[in-house]
Design a protein around this motif. Structure first.
Motif, PDB file in Angstrom:
ATOM      1  N   SER A 149     -12.716  -7.471  -4.792  1.00  0.00           N
ATOM      2  CA  SER A 149     -11.998  -8.679  -4.398  1.00  0.00           C
ATOM      3  C   SER A 149     -12.797  -9.457  -3.352  1.00  0.00           C
ATOM      4  CB  SER A 149     -10.594  -8.344  -3.900  1.00  0.00           C
ATOM      5  OG  SER A 149     -10.654  -7.450  -2.841  1.00  0.00           O
ATOM      6  N   VAL A 183     -11.200  -3.215  -3.141  1.00  0.00           N
ATOM      7  CA  VAL A 183     -11.562  -3.923  -1.902  1.00  0.00           C
ATOM      8  C   VAL A 183     -12.922  -4.618  -2.068  1.00  0.00           C
ATOM      9  CG1 VAL A 183     -12.103  -3.646   0.539  1.00  0.00           C
ATOM     10  CG2 VAL A 183     -10.202  -2.384  -0.443  1.00  0.00           C
ATOM     11  N   LEU A 210     -16.011   2.492   5.553  1.00  0.00           N
ATOM     12  CA  LEU A 210     -14.640   2.946   5.271  1.00  0.00           C
ATOM     13  C   LEU A 210     -14.616   4.104   4.280  1.00  0.00           C
ATOM     14  CD1 LEU A 210     -12.467  -0.276   4.978  1.00  0.00           C
ATOM     15  CD2 LEU A 210     -12.354   1.477   6.723  1.00  0.00           C
ATOM     16  N   ILE A 229      -1.233  -7.050  -6.052  1.00  0.00           N
ATOM     17  CA  ILE A 229      -0.907  -5.615  -5.962  1.00  0.00           C
ATOM     18  C   ILE A 229       0.590  -5.427  -6.135  1.00  0.00           C
ATOM     19  CG2 ILE A 229      -1.059  -3.534  -4.558  1.00  0.00           C
ATOM     20  CD1 ILE A 229      -3.238  -4.999  -2.949  1.00  0.00           C
ATOM     21  N   MET A 240      -5.041  -2.935   3.086  1.00  0.00           N
ATOM     22  CA  MET A 240      -4.693  -1.792   2.243  1.00  0.00           C
ATOM     23  C   MET A 240      -5.816  -0.754   2.264  1.00  0.00           C
ATOM     24  SD  MET A 240      -4.099  -1.777  -1.882  1.00  0.00           S
ATOM     25  CE  MET A 240      -5.796  -2.166  -2.289  1.00  0.00           C
ATOM     26  N   GLY A 241      -7.057  -1.219   2.129  1.00  0.00           N
ATOM     27  CA  GLY A 241      -8.200  -0.310   2.141  1.00  0.00           C
ATOM     28  C   GLY A 241      -8.305   0.441   3.462  1.00  0.00           C
ATOM     29  N   ILE A 242      -8.112  -0.285   4.582  1.00  0.00           N
ATOM     30  CA  ILE A 242      -8.234   0.355   5.888  1.00  0.00           C
ATOM     31  C   ILE A 242      -7.137   1.396   6.083  1.00  0.00           C
ATOM     32  CG2 ILE A 242      -8.262  -0.027   8.371  1.00  0.00           C
ATOM     33  CD1 ILE A 242      -9.190  -2.884   7.782  1.00  0.00           C
ATOM     34  N   PHE A 258      -7.830  -5.881   2.150  1.00  0.00           N
ATOM     35  CA  PHE A 258      -8.616  -5.204   3.171  1.00  0.00           C
ATOM     36  C   PHE A 258      -7.718  -4.286   4.005  1.00  0.00           C
ATOM     37  CE2 PHE A 258     -11.694  -5.817   6.945  1.00  0.00           C
ATOM     38  CZ  PHE A 258     -12.462  -4.761   6.507  1.00  0.00           C
ATOM     39  N   ILE A 316      -2.615   4.327  -4.890  1.00  0.00           N
ATOM     40  CA  ILE A 316      -2.021   4.717  -3.607  1.00  0.00           C
ATOM     41  C   ILE A 316      -1.154   5.949  -3.811  1.00  0.00           C
ATOM     42  CG2 ILE A 316      -0.369   4.022  -1.841  1.00  0.00           C
ATOM     43  CD1 ILE A 316      -1.459   1.170  -2.199  1.00  0.00           C
ATOM     44  N   ILE A 348      -9.105   2.288  -4.853  1.00  0.00           N
ATOM     45  CA  ILE A 348      -8.737   1.341  -3.803  1.00  0.00           C
ATOM     46  C   ILE A 348      -9.985   0.647  -3.258  1.00  0.00           C
ATOM     47  CG2 ILE A 348      -7.750   1.129  -1.501  1.00  0.00           C
ATOM     48  CD1 ILE A 348      -5.618   1.834  -3.294  1.00  0.00           C
ATOM     49  N   MET A 349     -11.006   1.456  -2.941  1.00  0.00           N
ATOM     50  CA  MET A 349     -12.215   0.882  -2.354  1.00  0.00           C
ATOM     51  C   MET A 349     -12.909  -0.040  -3.355  1.00  0.00           C
ATOM     52  SD  MET A 349     -12.491   1.384   0.644  1.00  0.00           S
ATOM     53  CE  MET A 349     -11.384   2.236   1.722  1.00  0.00           C
TER      54      MET A 349
END
Lengths: 290, 331
Positions: free
Chosen positions: B307, B304, B16, B273, A141-143, A139, B292, B300-301
């Motif tokens: 997971s 998120v 986000l 990761i 990382m996502g933010i 989380f 990244i 990435i999302m």
């Protein structure tokens, strides 16, 4: 007269706790580590060259540890020891700040939630449920990715992830204290709610928070260094441990010292806080005093 | 209980990925003609109110239309299908190692309470929770793939999930995506061993933190259980110590351990990761690390959201196991 007695009693108890604390060798060891890194964090730029991260010297790159460079040099020929000393400031301060902010937010929201009860409690707890459904590091990382990579956003992301634990614990504590007789008595005397909360409930509920916070500093440090390791930290020319390890990873088989020493710093600093937290739990939990 | 949490999770990730991150950025550069921007904005539905956009987002989530993964050079849904099984395999092996090492260590510390073994396990577990995964991974990689080879002893493979040359001569059909399981099902022991050798270092890296946690937890709950009346009764009844401990005490002592195993998943998915990126183990964590570098927020999302779903699901499963272990608990 009664006030003095109470004060004496408190002093005795604190003294006893401190005595128990100092008897535990692991705690003393942990405290020494933490003091050491705190000194580095505060006085680092005065001990070593504060501009070392900009002193690129490619003719000296990837030199193994020698007397001149005790920890060797990195791929840009910078002295690793000095970089690590300077890195202490970032890693120590971000961990302390994240935990401090998270504790303040968590304790405030948790107390409100527990004390108010009803709808307010329900809404706040459902919200923490949602945040807790995300694995913390993923989380964060996502933010950080969404907000953009910078030290400030790293701090914001970690704080947002970490406060829920404190809110949960504080709420539980307040809920159990709320029903006790002394709170009911204070209420019936007409003492305002926030006064009861801060003067009476709060001091009784703070111990578990203290233990969690101490151990969390170590955890946050690992996460901050980890996120920095995968490239979500401060800029490459700001000395930071996780980032140094990332540099070292590219040269693992020819210059293992680049990743080894910064990692040792992360490990020992985090271990220091965990040792203190572990001892603190033993001292503060009377059931474990045996 | 589950539905509001899952909906809340999607609202957070919607916020986000569609509000904080501007989806327009993927399509617009400074060279894009100004008159095209509103057109693109309209075609992406970004001129709609947020609740409508959220419904679109939800629709895309359900229909697996998760966007393009620049890091994986394929759609995100395909990337998950390709890379996620590796992460599942890694975390599973890691949990097995954790429990196989942690529980016996915990029992030993409980039985030898406050003796040297107990103190050693305490220090070990404190070091475990203070250990930076990425540093441990790099150190193990250096020691067991390079240093031991230089010494002329043995060498574990340093990166990847299998040896491609070996794979060419012993191909494995993809059934579950879990390489070790697939090879075993097809009786391909060469590949199973190879996959195991590749997974062992990353799995130990990931397990290290949790071994300490499980050890401490087993110890404290074991001590708690051993103090109960029914254990004293069983002992005074003359039952041998082994039966008392393994048949009566352990099962009840395992309840908190099972709960913690569910919570571990969160940490493992995060640790994956770093571990996967170090060992170039082609799972979702490795892909996220690449994402990244590529500034690829879709991937990435996706990780998120995925997971979070896995975490919620596993903890639901843990609750069910919990009820089976402790029949007093009813839902």
């Amino acid at each position: 007269m009664k006030k003095v007695n109470e004060w004496e009693l408190k002093k005795k108890e604190v003294g006893y706790a401190l005595w128990l604390f100092s008897r535990n060798k692991l705690v003393v060891f942990g405290s020494l580590i933490v003091v050491f890194y705190t000194i580095l964090a505060i006085f680092g730029p005065f001990i070593v060259n504060p501009k070392i991260s900009e002193q690129v010297d490619l003719s000296n790159a990837l030199k193994p540890p020698t007397l001149q460079h005790i920890f060797g040099t990195d791929d840009l020929g910078r002295d690793l020891l000095q970089l690590i000393v300077l890195g202490a400031r970032f890693d120590m301060s971000i961990s302390l700040m994240v935990v401090l902010t998270a504790t303040l937010i968590g304790v405030t929201i948790g107390s409100i939630s527990g004390y108010a009860g009803g709808k307010v409690d329900e809404i706040i707890m459902r919200f923490t449920d949602i945040l807790l459904a995300f694995p913390g590091l993923v989380f964060a990382m996502g933010i950080t990715m969404a907000l953009g990579r910078s030290a400030v956003n790293l701090f914001l992301a970690l704080t947002l992830v970490w406060w829920t634990g404190y809110a949960r614990i504080m709420r539980g504590q307040v809920l159990s204290e709320k029903e006790k007789l002394y709170v009911q008595a204070a209420k019936s005397l007409g003492i305002p709610d926030f006064l009861i909360l801060f003067k009476h409930v709060f001091p009784n509920a703070i111990y578990p928070i203290l233990v969690l916070a101490t151990m969390d500093i170590g955890g946050v440090m690992l996460s901050a260094a980890g996120l920095s390791f995968i490239g979500l930290g401060p800029s490459p020319f700001e000395p930071e441990w996780g980032q140094l390890i990332n540099r070292g990873a590219s040269y693992l088989f020819i210059a293992p010292w680049i990743m080894f020493f910064p990692g040792l710093a992360v490990l020992t600093a985090s271990l220091g806080f965990n040792l203190i937290g572990d001892g603190l739990r033993d001292v503060l939990d009377p059931r474990l005093r045996r | 209980m589950l539905v509001p949490v899952v909906l809340g999770v999607t609202i957070m990730t919607f916020y986000l990925s569609r509000v904080v991150l501007d989806p327009l950025a993927a399509y617009v550069t400074e060279k894009t003609p100004a008159y095209l921007i509103p057109v693109i904005r309209h075609q992406l539905g970004l001129d709609q109110p947020f609740y409508v956009q959220y419904l679109y987002y939800l629709r895309d989530l359900i229909t697996l239309n998760w966007g393009w993964s620049r890091a994986g050079h394929m759609s995100v849904a395909d990337a998950i299908a390709t890379f996620f099984p590796a992460t599942v395999e890694l975390t599973t092996v890691s949990i097995i190692i954790t429990l196989l090492v942690g529980i016996p260590l915990g029992i030993i510390s409980a039985l030898r309470n406050n003796k040297i073994e107990d103190h050693a396990s305490r220090v070990f577990s404190l070091i475990g929770i203070s250990m930076p995964v990425f540093w441990l991974g790099l150190s193990l990689q250096y020691l067991f793939t390079y240093w031991t080879r230089v010494q002329g002893w043995f060498a574990l493979p340093s990166t990847g999930r299998y040896d491609p040359i070996l794979f060419a001569s012993h191909p494995v059909q993809r059934i579950t995506g879990l390489l070790i399981l697939d090879s075993l099902i097809q009786g391909n022991f060469v590949m199973a061993v190879d996959a195991f050798l590749h997974i062992i270092l990353p799995a130990i890296t990931l397990a290290f933190l949790n071994i300490g946690v499980v050890t401490r937890l087993t110890r404290s709950s074991m001590l708690e259980v051993l103090r109960q009346d029914y254990i004293t009764f069983a002992k005074s009844y003359g039952l041998p110590q082994r039966i008392v401990i393994y048949k009566y005490a352990l099962r009840n002592a395992m309840i908190p351990v099972v709960t913690s195993t569910g919570l571990m998943i969160g940490g493992l998915l995060g640790g994956a990761i770093m571990t996967e990126s170090i060992f170039a183990f082609p799972g979702m964590g490795w892909l996220s690390y690449r994402a990244i570098i590529f500034n690829d927020s879709n991937t990435i999302m996706a990780y998120v959201v995925l997971s979070a779903f896995v975490f919620v699901l596993v903890n639901l499963l843990v609750d069910l196991i919990y009820a089976w272990l402790d029949p007093r608990i009813k839902y």
